[in-house]
Scaffold this motif. Structure first.
Motif, mmCIF file in Angstrom:
data_model
loop_
_atom_site.group_PDB
_atom_site.id
_atom_site.type_symbol
_atom_site.label_atom_id
_atom_site.label_comp_id
_atom_site.label_asym_id
_atom_site.label_seq_id
_atom_site.Cartn_x
_atom_site.Cartn_y
_atom_site.Cartn_z
ATOM 1 N N GLY A 29 0.823 -1.202 0.000
ATOM 2 C CA GLY A 29 0.000 0.000 0.000
ATOM 3 C C GLY A 29 0.853 1.247 0.000
ATOM 4 N N SER A 30 0.208 2.395 -0.042
ATOM 5 C CA SER A 30 0.904 3.678 -0.060
ATOM 6 C C SER A 30 0.539 4.478 1.181
ATOM 7 C CB SER A 30 0.524 4.458 -1.326
ATOM 8 O OG SER A 30 -0.878 4.667 -1.370
ATOM 9 N N GLY A 31 1.194 5.654 1.331
ATOM 10 C CA GLY A 31 0.885 6.527 2.448
ATOM 11 C C GLY A 31 1.619 6.207 3.731
ATOM 12 N N TRP A 32 2.616 5.327 3.674
ATOM 13 C CA TRP A 32 3.353 4.937 4.873
ATOM 14 C C TRP A 32 4.502 5.892 5.189
ATOM 15 C CZ3 TRP A 32 1.508 1.065 7.909
ATOM 16 C CH2 TRP A 32 0.573 0.203 7.330
ATOM 17 N N GLY A 33 4.727 6.893 4.357
ATOM 18 C CA GLY A 33 5.866 7.779 4.555
ATOM 19 C C GLY A 33 5.671 8.837 5.614
ATOM 20 N N SER A 34 4.451 9.011 6.090
ATOM 21 C CA SER A 34 4.182 10.080 7.060
ATOM 22 C C SER A 34 4.484 9.684 8.495
ATOM 23 C CB SER A 34 2.712 10.506 6.961
ATOM 24 O OG SER A 34 1.855 9.415 7.275
ATOM 25 N N PHE A 35 4.828 8.421 8.721
ATOM 26 C CA PHE A 35 5.023 7.955 10.091
ATOM 27 C C PHE A 35 6.463 8.140 10.553
ATOM 28 C CE2 PHE A 35 1.473 5.274 8.515
ATOM 29 C CZ PHE A 35 0.493 5.826 9.329
ATOM 30 N N THR A 36 6.612 8.481 11.835
ATOM 31 C CA THR A 36 7.938 8.664 12.403
ATOM 32 C C THR A 36 8.642 7.335 12.636
ATOM 33 O OG1 THR A 36 6.940 8.757 14.615
ATOM 34 C CG2 THR A 36 7.328 10.850 13.485
ATOM 35 N N ARG A 37 7.883 6.298 12.870
ATOM 36 C CA ARG A 37 8.459 4.940 12.989
ATOM 37 C C ARG A 37 7.377 3.923 12.675
ATOM 38 N NH1 ARG A 37 8.370 6.407 18.512
ATOM 39 N NH2 ARG A 37 10.603 6.771 18.536
ATOM 40 N N ILE A 38 7.836 2.766 12.225
ATOM 41 C CA ILE A 38 6.957 1.623 11.971
ATOM 42 C C ILE A 38 7.513 0.440 12.746
ATOM 43 C CG2 ILE A 38 6.159 -0.008 10.218
ATOM 44 C CD1 ILE A 38 6.074 2.293 8.244
ATOM 45 N N ILE A 39 6.628 -0.281 13.422
ATOM 46 C CA ILE A 39 7.014 -1.397 14.289
ATOM 47 C C ILE A 39 6.237 -2.625 13.849
ATOM 48 C CG2 ILE A 39 7.216 -2.176 16.681
ATOM 49 C CD1 ILE A 39 6.387 1.049 17.099
ATOM 50 N N THR A 40 6.901 -3.758 13.760
ATOM 51 C CA THR A 40 6.233 -5.014 13.420
ATOM 52 C C THR A 40 6.319 -5.941 14.633
ATOM 53 O OG1 THR A 40 8.295 -5.765 12.372
ATOM 54 C CG2 THR A 40 6.623 -4.806 10.954
ATOM 55 N N PRO A 41 5.306 -5.900 15.506
ATOM 56 C CA PRO A 41 5.387 -6.595 16.794
ATOM 57 C C PRO A 41 4.885 -8.021 16.779
ATOM 58 C CG PRO A 41 3.393 -5.308 16.728
ATOM 59 C CD PRO A 41 4.072 -5.122 15.380
ATOM 60 N N GLY A 42 4.459 -8.545 15.616
ATOM 61 C CA GLY A 42 3.768 -9.823 15.597
ATOM 62 C C GLY A 42 2.270 -9.588 15.663
ATOM 63 N N ASP A 43 1.562 -10.553 16.199
ATOM 64 C CA ASP A 43 0.104 -10.458 16.305
ATOM 65 C C ASP A 43 -0.260 -9.642 17.537
ATOM 66 O OD1 ASP A 43 -2.604 -10.794 16.280
ATOM 67 O OD2 ASP A 43 -2.572 -12.901 16.859
ATOM 68 N N THR A 80 -3.561 -8.376 17.858
ATOM 69 C CA THR A 80 -5.014 -8.350 17.968
ATOM 70 C C THR A 80 -5.613 -9.718 18.264
ATOM 71 O OG1 THR A 80 -5.145 -8.569 15.562
ATOM 72 C CG2 THR A 80 -5.296 -6.352 16.476
ATOM 73 N N VAL A 81 -4.775 -10.700 18.515
ATOM 74 C CA VAL A 81 -5.206 -12.044 18.901
ATOM 75 C C VAL A 81 -6.164 -12.649 17.868
ATOM 76 C CG1 VAL A 81 -5.903 -13.462 20.863
ATOM 77 C CG2 VAL A 81 -5.093 -11.167 21.277
ATOM 78 N N ASP A 82 -5.773 -12.570 16.600
ATOM 79 C CA ASP A 82 -6.553 -13.206 15.553
ATOM 80 C C ASP A 82 -5.706 -14.141 14.699
ATOM 81 O OD1 ASP A 82 -5.024 -11.424 14.131
ATOM 82 O OD2 ASP A 82 -6.694 -10.368 13.199
ATOM 83 N N GLY A 83 -4.443 -14.356 15.112
ATOM 84 C CA GLY A 83 -3.568 -15.257 14.382
ATOM 85 C C GLY A 83 -2.839 -14.635 13.224
ATOM 86 N N ARG A 84 -3.021 -13.309 13.001
ATOM 87 C CA ARG A 84 -2.352 -12.630 11.888
ATOM 88 C C ARG A 84 -1.479 -11.505 12.442
ATOM 89 N NH1 ARG A 84 -7.811 -13.291 9.518
ATOM 90 N NH2 ARG A 84 -8.337 -11.258 10.368
ATOM 91 N N ASN A 85 -0.295 -11.361 11.869
ATOM 92 C CA ASN A 85 0.629 -10.338 12.331
ATOM 93 C C ASN A 85 0.194 -8.946 11.876
ATOM 94 O OD1 ASN A 85 2.282 -12.097 13.723
ATOM 95 N ND2 ASN A 85 3.600 -12.493 11.965
ATOM 96 N N ASP A 86 0.447 -7.972 12.729
ATOM 97 C CA ASP A 86 -0.022 -6.609 12.523
ATOM 98 C C ASP A 86 1.147 -5.635 12.405
ATOM 99 O OD1 ASP A 86 -2.768 -7.515 13.010
ATOM 100 O OD2 ASP A 86 -2.148 -7.679 15.107
ATOM 101 N N ASN A 139 2.301 -10.602 22.979
ATOM 102 C CA ASN A 139 3.409 -9.817 22.457
ATOM 103 C C ASN A 139 3.483 -8.444 23.117
ATOM 104 O OD1 ASN A 139 4.208 -11.822 20.654
ATOM 105 N ND2 ASN A 139 2.750 -11.144 19.108
ATOM 106 N N ASP A 140 4.688 -8.033 23.488
ATOM 107 C CA ASP A 140 4.914 -6.798 24.232
ATOM 108 C C ASP A 140 5.672 -5.783 23.372
ATOM 109 O OD1 ASP A 140 3.917 -8.127 26.634
ATOM 110 O OD2 ASP A 140 5.831 -9.194 26.649
ATOM 111 N N LEU A 141 5.940 -4.612 23.961
ATOM 112 C CA LEU A 141 6.796 -3.605 23.350
ATOM 113 C C LEU A 141 7.914 -3.240 24.315
ATOM 114 C CD1 LEU A 141 4.286 -1.096 21.660
ATOM 115 C CD2 LEU A 141 5.539 -2.981 20.597
ATOM 116 N N LEU A 142 9.068 -2.872 23.762
ATOM 117 C CA LEU A 142 10.177 -2.308 24.520
ATOM 118 C C LEU A 142 10.490 -0.940 23.919
ATOM 119 C CD1 LEU A 142 12.587 -5.380 24.865
ATOM 120 C CD2 LEU A 142 11.427 -4.231 26.757
ATOM 121 N N ALA A 143 10.772 0.034 24.787
ATOM 122 C CA ALA A 143 11.038 1.386 24.303
ATOM 123 C C ALA A 143 12.093 2.053 25.175
ATOM 124 C CB ALA A 143 9.750 2.217 24.299
ATOM 125 N N THR A 144 12.958 2.843 24.538
ATOM 126 C CA THR A 144 13.970 3.594 25.270
ATOM 127 C C THR A 144 13.633 5.081 25.248
ATOM 128 O OG1 THR A 144 15.355 3.853 23.293
ATOM 129 C CG2 THR A 144 15.802 1.952 24.714
#
Length: 375
Positions: free
Chosen positions: A163-177, A179-185, A236-241
């Motif tokens: 898709g398009s329009g992803w350039g406006s974000f300051t960061r993108i994170i791929t944390p796994g699933d 939403t608890v539906d078996g698909r990564n988000d 799945n969790d997040l870590l941040a500094t």
């Protein structure tokens, strides 16, 4: 789903002051246990209402479900209908069955689920449900492409436009699933500090029209990664500094729910790159990798309980690479790998040995300098 009486279930649970053995039951091929078989998901029996109403359409349908974990009865989930079972960390590695008891005209029936309950899918399982290496790349114009690995062998299968329009974000994170539906988000932060959720589809695409905000104030963090299940509760969790070098764990406790953040480290300001390689040392717990400003690469072994088991240097001269990360097993040997882009724009893969070290390095692509982010 139709409601049912808890009387039969409660009677079974109260016999002898504890959980009673499972009732005699017969199979019914039309009944199936559905719902994501992952911690945080909710199991239910598909076809239960139709089964009981078919016995006598003139009767008031009234039935209960007794859930079994590895053949042993379990209490119904607090806050849910007794016909549902919410999966927790206690259910990891188990198989579930359900005994449905209704009116006398309908014999009780047992339904078995062959699936084993597991943690939410990790990023290394990809975005299309094939459980293979899939690397998403963002171009400077905001278009996201998905480079999908072969089904059974090393190498690339196809490139798909996400898709398009992803350039406006300051960061993108791929944390796994998430939403608890078996698909990564995908998670993304904007310039206002909002944390946004884009739910994944089984074809590797993401919702873009119906994104949801799940946090705010994330512009105070300088690095954010999704390590997987860092605290051992199956979610799945997040870590941040923060800029001062403090490292925080943001623990997930359910779909869209967080526990208060926990400080799990300090002195991380000297690191300019942070990424999540999954379980890199083979102990069953997810780990973290970090590169310092001198180009040294460090492996921080997680202990599976929200803390650390070890820390050691595993490489040097990594300043020669940009966009360093890890998204799974590229060479299909069962161990997660690490990728980076060199000054020539080559995509270089460093193959993990499953014990926290390396077994080789290889150039696997060219022309990757045109991307401003790999995920």
């Amino acid at each position: 789903m139709a409601g049912g009486s808890m009387a039969g279930l409660l009677c079974a649970l109260l016999i002898g002051g504890g959980l009673a053995p499972a009732a005699e039951a017969v199979d019914a091929d039309e009944l199936v246990i559905n719902g994501p078989s992952i911690v945080g998901g909710v199991l239910y029996v598909s076809g239960d209402y139709d089964y009981f109403i078919a016995c006598d359409p003139n009767l008031r349908v009234d039935y209960s479900i007794q859930w079994l974990r590895n053949g042993e009865p379990v209490e119904s989930s607090p806050g849910y209908s007794p016909q549902l079972h919410a999966l927790t960390a206690d259910d990891l590695g188990s198989k579930f069955s359900a005994v449905l008891t209704g009116v006398p005209e309908c014999p009780p029936v047992r339904v078995d689920d062959p699936r084993v309950i597991r943690k939410e899918p990790a990023r290394a399982e990809g975005f299309t449900g094939r459980k293979v290496f899939e690397l998403d790349a963002r171009r400077s114009d905001g278009v996201m492409l998905s480079y999908q690995g072969q089904d059974a062998n090393q190498g690339w299968k196809q490139v798909q436009r996400v898709g398009s329009g992803w350039g406006s974000f300051t960061r993108i994170i791929t944390p796994g699933d998430f939403t608890v539906d078996g698909r990564n988000d995908i998670l993304a932060t904007d310039s206002w500090g909002a944390l946004l959720l884009y739910e994944g589809y089984s074809d590797g695409a993401f919702t873009t029209q119906y994104r949801s905000q799940i946090g705010s104030g994330w512009n105070t963090m300088d690095k954010v990664i999704g390590p997987g299940d860092f605290d051992g509760n199956g979610l799945n969790d997040l870590l941040a500094t923060q800029p001062n070098g403090d490292l925080y764990l943001y623990p997930r406790v359910g779909r869209g729910s967080w526990s208060p953040k926990v400080k799990v480290g300090q002195g991380w300001a000297g690191m300019d790159t942070l990424f999540a390689p999954g379980d890199f040392d083979g102990d069953g717990n997810v780990d973290v990798m970090a590169k310092d400003k001198e180009g040294r690469l460090f492996l921080y072994g997680g202990n599976g309980l929200g803390g650390w088991a070890s820390a050691r240097q595993i490489g040097q001269d990594w300043n020669a690479l940009t966009k360093i990360g890890s998204v799974g097993d590229f060479n299909r040997d069962g161990f997660n790998d690490v990728h980076g882009v060199n000054a020539a724009g080559d995509l270089v893969m460093y193959y993990g040995d499953g014990r926290g070290g390396w077994k080789g390095v290889e150039t696997v692509g060219w022309g990757w300098s045109g991307f401003n982010g790999l995920y």
